[in-house]
Scaffold this active site. Structure first.
Site, PDB file in Angstrom:
ATOM      1  N   GLU A  47       0.832  -1.210   0.000  1.00  0.00           N
ATOM      2  CA  GLU A  47       0.000   0.000   0.000  1.00  0.00           C
ATOM      3  C   GLU A  47       0.862   1.253   0.000  1.00  0.00           C
ATOM      4  O   GLU A  47       2.010   1.241   0.469  1.00  0.00           O
ATOM      5  CB  GLU A  47      -0.937   0.053   1.217  1.00  0.00           C
ATOM      6  CG  GLU A  47      -2.172  -0.814   1.110  1.00  0.00           C
ATOM      7  CD  GLU A  47      -2.085  -2.062   1.958  1.00  0.00           C
ATOM      8  OE1 GLU A  47      -3.038  -2.866   1.920  1.00  0.00           O
ATOM      9  OE2 GLU A  47      -1.068  -2.240   2.650  1.00  0.00           O
ATOM     10  N   THR A  48       0.276   2.318  -0.519  1.00  0.00           N
ATOM     11  CA  THR A  48       0.853   3.658  -0.499  1.00  0.00           C
ATOM     12  C   THR A  48      -0.244   4.613  -0.053  1.00  0.00           C
ATOM     13  O   THR A  48      -1.398   4.466  -0.462  1.00  0.00           O
ATOM     14  CB  THR A  48       1.369   4.062  -1.891  1.00  0.00           C
ATOM     15  OG1 THR A  48       2.434   3.181  -2.278  1.00  0.00           O
ATOM     16  CG2 THR A  48       1.873   5.494  -1.907  1.00  0.00           C
TER      17      THR A  48
END
Length: 295
Positions: A47-48
């Site tokens: 994830e970002t």
């Protein structure tokens, strides 16, 4: 050319290059949805996050979370890591942060050491425990590369559950956990055979020894073959176990990522409240990189 600063952290670890990697874009104003998705794919982490001004000035920020392929309504390690980064920038208020997300408001408590240095955070999942469809042990075993006897059904059948984002939770034997290997073709079979999964299938398998849990998470359809630390799934397990064990409160220590060479340690609590069973997940973080994206 536009530039956007980012920082990366390792979450749920006190050791650099352990835990789960996260990239945090600390000021995402001006980025389109498509650009956020492209940046998340380029970072290639599970994830970002992208930090935006909150809709309500009483809150700290609006936080958007993207995997390599889609946006998430909520996730555990992205919230812990984003809180760590923002607190290091002085964005907390008396050790607290409030993040607006698709799944709801996420409240965060910052952890500091004796010198006042930020060391990590604990988040409260935005929703109480909800459970959905149960799945056949045989199908889950095939997806995880295990035998049906490796799936423990004495306490609960494999079940879709959530405290903000859905996972299929399955208990397995301690011996089987280490040899689990996701089978993409069987993941697709399970997803397609069960409309109640709503087109997504992330599998969290765990083995329990009292208050100690070992776990692994596979989501190969979404591009994450294995995740070294999955806070949202871990919090869901804590809530589910409290619902099964009874009582008003429970605390667990969960280890994940060992098989990947990125050991992670998550501290979990679950408690009964007026609207159901609520859970928290917390841990330490370590800063790694700083940089800029050029668009």
């Amino acid at each position: 050319m536009r530039t956007y600063a980012f920082e990366t952290v390792d979450v749920f670890t006190q050791t650099r290059f352990g835990g789960n990697q996260l990239a945090v874009f600390t000021d995402a104003r001006g980025l389109s949805d498509a650009e956020m998705q492209s940046l998340a794919a380029e970072m290639n982490y599970s994830e970002t996050t992208f930090v935006l001004p909150p809709d309500d000035p009483a809150d700290t920020a609006r936080v958007r979370i993207f995997t390599r392929s889609h946006e998430m309504p909520f996730a555990g390690h992205p919230n812990v890591g984003t809180a760590f980064v923002l607190a290091r920038h002085g964005r907390d208020r008396d050790g607290l942060l409030r993040f607006e997300e698709i799944a709801g408001l996420v409240e965060v408590k910052v952890a500091r050491d004796a010198s006042g240095e930020v060391t990590g955070a604990t988040i409260a999942a935005p929703q109480p425990l909800s459970t959905g469809i149960e799945l056949p042990a045989e199908a889950i075993a095939a997806a995880a590369g295990l035998a049906p006897a490796d799936v423990v059904v004495a306490n609960h059948k494999p079940v879709r559950a959530s405290v903000g984002v859905h996972f299929v939770l399955a208990e397995v034997t301690a011996e089987a956990l280490g040899r689990a290997t996701p089978d993409l073709s069987h993941f697709r079979v399970v997803r397609n055979a069960h409309p109640g999964l709503e087109g997504r299938f992330s599998l969290f398998v765990y083995a329990r020894d009292g208050a100690n849990i070992r776990a692994r998470m596979f989501a190969p359809i979404g591009g994450t073959w294995e995740d070294p630390a999955t806070g949202s799934a871990s919090a869901t397990v804590a809530a589910l176990l409290l619902s099964l064990d009874g009582g008003d409160h429970a605390a667990f220590t969960l280890t994940q990522g060992v098989e990947m060479g990125r050991p992670s340690l998550l501290q979990l609590t679950a408690q009964r409240s007026a609207d159901g069973i609520r859970a928290t997940v917390g841990g330490s973080c370590v800063p790694v990189f700083q940089g800029e994206a050029l668009l």
